[in-house]
Design a protein around this motif. Structure first.
Motif, PDB file in Angstrom:
ATOM      1  N   VAL A  20       8.911  38.903   3.136  1.00 24.32           N
ATOM      2  CA  VAL A  20       9.446  38.573   1.689  1.00 24.32           C
ATOM      3  C   VAL A  20       9.926  39.375   1.128  1.00 24.32           C
ATOM      4  O   VAL A  20      10.903  39.645   0.571  1.00 24.32           O
ATOM      5  CB  VAL A  20      10.194  36.652   1.695  1.00 24.32           C
ATOM      6  CG1 VAL A  20      11.204  36.570   0.168  1.00 24.32           C
ATOM      7  CG2 VAL A  20       9.905  35.871   2.432  1.00 24.32           C
ATOM      8  N   VAL A  21       8.853  39.257   0.241  1.00 25.91           N
ATOM      9  CA  VAL A  21       8.858  40.558  -0.930  1.00 25.91           C
ATOM     10  C   VAL A  21       8.921  42.011  -0.491  1.00 25.91           C
ATOM     11  O   VAL A  21       9.343  42.583  -0.233  1.00 25.91           O
ATOM     12  CB  VAL A  21       7.365  40.516  -1.677  1.00 25.91           C
ATOM     13  CG1 VAL A  21       6.970  41.609  -2.867  1.00 25.91           C
ATOM     14  CG2 VAL A  21       7.388  39.058  -2.376  1.00 25.91           C
ATOM     15  N   MET A  33       3.441  36.162  -5.009  1.00 24.27           N
ATOM     16  CA  MET A  33       4.266  34.908  -5.033  1.00 24.27           C
ATOM     17  C   MET A  33       5.294  34.744  -6.260  1.00 24.27           C
ATOM     18  O   MET A  33       6.183  34.532  -5.918  1.00 24.27           O
ATOM     19  CB  MET A  33       2.989  34.499  -5.789  1.00 24.27           C
ATOM     20  CG  MET A  33       1.935  34.377  -4.657  1.00 24.27           C
ATOM     21  SD  MET A  33       1.936  33.162  -3.222  1.00 24.27           S
ATOM     22  CE  MET A  33       2.134  31.956  -3.005  1.00 24.27           C
ATOM     23  N   THR A  86       3.249  27.987   1.479  1.00 21.62           N
ATOM     24  CA  THR A  86       4.092  29.746   0.956  1.00 21.62           C
ATOM     25  C   THR A  86       4.147  30.801   0.609  1.00 21.62           C
ATOM     26  O   THR A  86       4.736  31.970   1.612  1.00 21.62           O
ATOM     27  CB  THR A  86       4.954  28.901  -0.472  1.00 21.62           C
ATOM     28  OG1 THR A  86       4.583  29.239  -1.835  1.00 21.62           O
ATOM     29  CG2 THR A  86       6.014  28.196  -0.708  1.00 21.62           C
ATOM     30  N   TRP A 131      14.290  29.708   4.661  1.00 19.22           N
ATOM     31  CA  TRP A 131      14.198  28.890   4.104  1.00 19.22           C
ATOM     32  C   TRP A 131      14.914  27.481   3.201  1.00 19.22           C
ATOM     33  O   TRP A 131      14.273  26.962   2.833  1.00 19.22           O
ATOM     34  CB  TRP A 131      14.998  29.646   3.299  1.00 19.22           C
ATOM     35  CG  TRP A 131      14.594  30.920   2.042  1.00 19.22           C
ATOM     36  CD1 TRP A 131      13.800  30.781   1.016  1.00 19.22           C
ATOM     37  CD2 TRP A 131      14.742  32.403   1.971  1.00 19.22           C
ATOM     38  NE1 TRP A 131      13.842  31.469   0.444  1.00 19.22           N
ATOM     39  CE2 TRP A 131      13.502  33.021   1.505  1.00 19.22           C
ATOM     40  CE3 TRP A 131      16.341  32.952   2.422  1.00 19.22           C
ATOM     41  CZ2 TRP A 131      14.177  34.242   0.661  1.00 19.22           C
ATOM     42  CZ3 TRP A 131      16.211  34.272   2.185  1.00 19.22           C
ATOM     43  CH2 TRP A 131      15.254  34.830   1.784  1.00 19.22           C
ATOM     44  N   ASN A 184      14.082  34.195  -4.229  1.00 21.62           N
ATOM     45  CA  ASN A 184      14.150  32.400  -4.042  1.00 21.62           C
ATOM     46  C   ASN A 184      15.793  32.119  -3.731  1.00 21.62           C
ATOM     47  O   ASN A 184      16.015  31.993  -5.390  1.00 21.62           O
ATOM     48  CB  ASN A 184      13.396  32.424  -4.587  1.00 21.62           C
ATOM     49  CG  ASN A 184      13.386  30.381  -4.356  1.00 21.62           C
ATOM     50  OD1 ASN A 184      13.999  29.703  -3.275  1.00 21.62           O
ATOM     51  ND2 ASN A 184      12.796  29.317  -4.962  1.00 21.62           N
ATOM     52  N   THR A 217       5.287  34.478   2.121  1.00 22.82           N
ATOM     53  CA  THR A 217       5.864  35.354   1.142  1.00 22.82           C
ATOM     54  C   THR A 217       6.075  37.027   0.706  1.00 22.82           C
ATOM     55  O   THR A 217       6.426  37.539   0.123  1.00 22.82           O
ATOM     56  CB  THR A 217       5.786  34.904   0.179  1.00 22.82           C
ATOM     57  OG1 THR A 217       4.146  34.364  -0.291  1.00 22.82           O
ATOM     58  CG2 THR A 217       5.528  33.459  -1.155  1.00 22.82           C
ATOM     59  N   GLN A 270       1.144  26.604  -2.825  1.00 25.20           N
ATOM     60  CA  GLN A 270       1.462  27.659  -3.111  1.00 25.20           C
ATOM     61  C   GLN A 270       0.623  28.054  -2.019  1.00 25.20           C
ATOM     62  O   GLN A 270       0.495  29.307  -1.497  1.00 25.20           O
ATOM     63  CB  GLN A 270       0.778  28.544  -4.481  1.00 25.20           C
ATOM     64  CG  GLN A 270       0.816  27.567  -6.086  1.00 25.20           C
ATOM     65  CD  GLN A 270       2.237  28.204  -6.230  1.00 25.20           C
ATOM     66  OE1 GLN A 270       2.313  29.261  -5.881  1.00 25.20           O
ATOM     67  NE2 GLN A 270       3.435  27.217  -6.163  1.00 25.20           N
ATOM     68  N   SER A 319       8.665  36.744  -5.136  1.00 24.24           N
ATOM     69  CA  SER A 319       8.736  36.347  -4.235  1.00 24.24           C
ATOM     70  C   SER A 319      10.183  34.595  -4.987  1.00 24.24           C
ATOM     71  O   SER A 319      10.863  34.429  -4.517  1.00 24.24           O
ATOM     72  CB  SER A 319       7.909  35.166  -2.946  1.00 24.24           C
ATOM     73  OG  SER A 319       9.005  34.513  -1.947  1.00 24.24           O
ATOM     74  N   TYR A 320       9.392  34.377  -5.988  1.00 23.55           N
ATOM     75  CA  TYR A 320       9.846  32.965  -5.867  1.00 23.55           C
ATOM     76  C   TYR A 320      10.629  33.341  -6.680  1.00 23.55           C
ATOM     77  O   TYR A 320      12.426  33.229  -7.164  1.00 23.55           O
ATOM     78  CB  TYR A 320       8.441  32.363  -7.099  1.00 23.55           C
ATOM     79  CG  TYR A 320       9.377  30.911  -7.218  1.00 23.55           C
ATOM     80  CD1 TYR A 320       8.881  29.992  -6.844  1.00 23.55           C
ATOM     81  CD2 TYR A 320       9.782  30.619  -8.824  1.00 23.55           C
ATOM     82  CE1 TYR A 320       9.604  28.403  -7.428  1.00 23.55           C
ATOM     83  CE2 TYR A 320       9.968  29.637  -8.728  1.00 23.55           C
ATOM     84  CZ  TYR A 320      10.255  28.567  -8.793  1.00 23.55           C
ATOM     85  OH  TYR A 320      10.493  27.107  -9.119  1.00 23.55           O
TER      86      TYR A 320
END
Length: 519
Positions: free
Chosen positions: A415-416, A252, A408, A127, A260, A412, A405, A255-256
């Motif tokens: 991460v998710v 996306m 990242t 991050w 985040n 992502t 986009q 994740s954001y």
């Protein structure tokens, strides 16, 4: 810029710093704690949370970048905004209750509580890299581009002014100063954005008014109002058909908005869980409004100036329509959006570095004063580094938003997967989480090289499924019993109020109407 414009900007600056000073006050004999600085002492009300979420999100890469994509692609790019509204409802209902229950400062800290210190360190470094080399660089570069186009400011000096302006109040006051000033930022952003759109529509109609301008916009650029792009559309690779509704865009957005740091940090600082959920619902309603500010001006620029050399020049070109006296207000709105995001990202860099690296790896017994100094230095250094690398990374791009986009999108899916399985599947192991994180980058790179024509959003969806399969297989091979670090879901209150249900239904009905109109 006329004298009235400069006065407008000066008034905005004075008001902003006054609010930041007020929010940063402490009792004379009271020393500010780490929680005060990084989580506003757990005192944020819903209206500050909602405003701050949008102010942190809508910045140069949104206003300039999405207007540029509106110029090149059309209203379809608004799916990032409208689907985000739906995502926010899910975050408020299912994710924030877990995070607040664990009493965390950062997302990496949650990962250590659920997995182990290896996962925490890996994601903290990830991050920090994304915030500095993707988010901060794009905000500063595109913000300086807007200042250059409107006011003729040199790019480097524009970035420097934005950086100094943002850091002056955020590094001293911490998250509370950032969140409270964000209320002003959002007010300026919405007001200035609607003014630019109104003037652009009136220009299209040769002074015949907004409704006439809207009708002509639909008539002269009908191809820009397809929400779901067909496979033969030249921009299909950026927004591949139904993937915006049922595919990779969900990954996306989750994740954001869900995992985040510089977004969730606002909700972590709420007075209570219901207050956090009300704030997120407020942000969802504001999200429905954002395409009017960040997408439609780009489509208007396509009608008025179809030969612009770069798509990202669309919004600054529309700002030229603002007459003297009002230009300062719109310029202040643009600066507000940029400053808010820079301060938010710098504050999150400070929080992650201090709480996940400095306090854990460097100085475990650090005092609150040392933690505050560490955070402030980390924030300053992150912005300086972002300024130095901005031009090499973004100087030659046409649509910076799409670049952000896609970049990242390499990270992502993993991460998710690790957050969702870590929160809702008790058997998920730390080794499985590490494997998913690394597989996300590796599989994304392989697909990018082996299938370059595959839309990045579809690639995100495929990599998500691969990472999910990897977590399931590895976890089942390693453990047959639930982890002793598993989230005790029965102890978490997922209930929401009647008002939240009614508001959520309103958001969903508006979204259905929008997509039904421009399907």
């Amino acid at each position: 810029m006329t004298l009235p414009d400069l006065i407008s900007i000066a008034v905005y600056v004075v008001i902003l710093f006054s609010v930041a000073w007020w929010a940063s006050r402490t009792d004379r004999n009271q020393e500010r704690s780490a929680k005060d600085y990084f989580l506003a002492g757990g005192s944020l009300p819903w209206w500050a949370i909602g405003s701050s979420l949008i102010a942190a999100n809508i910045s140069a890469e949104q206003i300039i970048g999405m207007s540029g994509s509106g110029f090149a692609i059309g209203l379809a790019i608004a799916s990032y905004e409208w689907m985000a509204a739906l995502t926010l409802l899910l975050v408020a209902k299912f994710l924030i209750p877990v995070f607040l229950n664990k009493g965390i400062y950062t997302m990496p800290e949650f990962l250590e509580k659920r997995f182990d210190s290896r996962v925490r360190l890996l994601m903290a470094v990830f991050w920090l890299g994304v915030y500095v080399f993707v988010n901060l660089t794009s905000v500063l570069w595109l913000g300086a581009l807007a200042m250059h186009t409107v006011a003729g400011t040199d790019m480097f000096w524009g970035m420097l002014l934005l950086a100094l302006f943002s850091l002056l109040y955020s590094t001293w006051g911490g998250l509370k100063a950032v969140a409270m000033t964000d209320v002003i930022q959002v007010t300026c952003l919405v007001g200035g954005g609607l003014l630019v759109l109104g003037l652009a529509l009136d220009k299209i109609a040769d002074g015949q008014g907004l409704l006439a301008g809207w009708s002509l916009l639909l008539e002269r650029a009908p191809e820009k109002f397809d929400m779901i792009l067909a496979s033969d559309n030249p921009n299909y690779a950026s927004l591949p058909g139904l993937s915006v509704l049922i595919g990779g865009m969900w990954i996306m957005n989750l994740s954001y908005w869900g995992f985040n740091q510089y977004i969730t940090q606002r909700a972590l600082a709420a007075k209570s869980l219901p207050e956090a959920q009300k704030g997120i619902l407020f942000a969802a309603f504001l999200k429905l409004l954002m395409p009017l500010i960040v997408v439609l001006p780009g489509i208007a620029a396509f009608v008025l100036h179809p030969d612009l050399p770069k798509s990202d020049m669309a919004y600054p070109e529309m700002m030229k329509l603002v007459p003297p006296g009002l230009l300062g207000i719109c310029f202040a709105a643009l600066i507000a959006a940029i400053a808010s995001s820079v301060s938010s990202m710098a504050n999150s860099v400070a929080t992650i570095f201090t709480m996940d690296i400095y306090r854990v790896r460097i100085r475990p017994k650090a005092t609150d004063r040392e933690l505050l100094v560490s955070g402030r230095l980390a924030a300053i250094l992150s912005v300086v580094l972002a300024m130095l690398v901005a031009k090499p990374l973004l100087g030659e791009l046409d649509q910076a938003f799409q670049y952000i986009q896609e970049f990242t999108g390499f990270f992502t899916p993993g991460v998710v997967v690790i957050f969702l399985t870590g929160m809702f599947w008790a058997r998920t192991t730390a080794n499985a989480a590490l494997a998913a994180t690394l597989l996300s980058v590796l599989a994304s790179l392989v697909l990018k090289l082996a299938a370059p024509m595959l839309p990045f959003m579809d690639r995100v969806g495929l990599v998500f499924l691969l990472c999910l399969a990897a977590v399931i297989v590895i976890s089942l091979l390693e453990r047959r019993q639930p982890s002793d670090k598993a989230i005790a879901l029965r102890e978490i209150n997922f209930a929401t109020t009647t008002a939240f249900h009614i508001g959520s239904a309103g958001v969903v009905l508006v979204l259905v109407a929008l997509y039904a109109t421009w399907w």
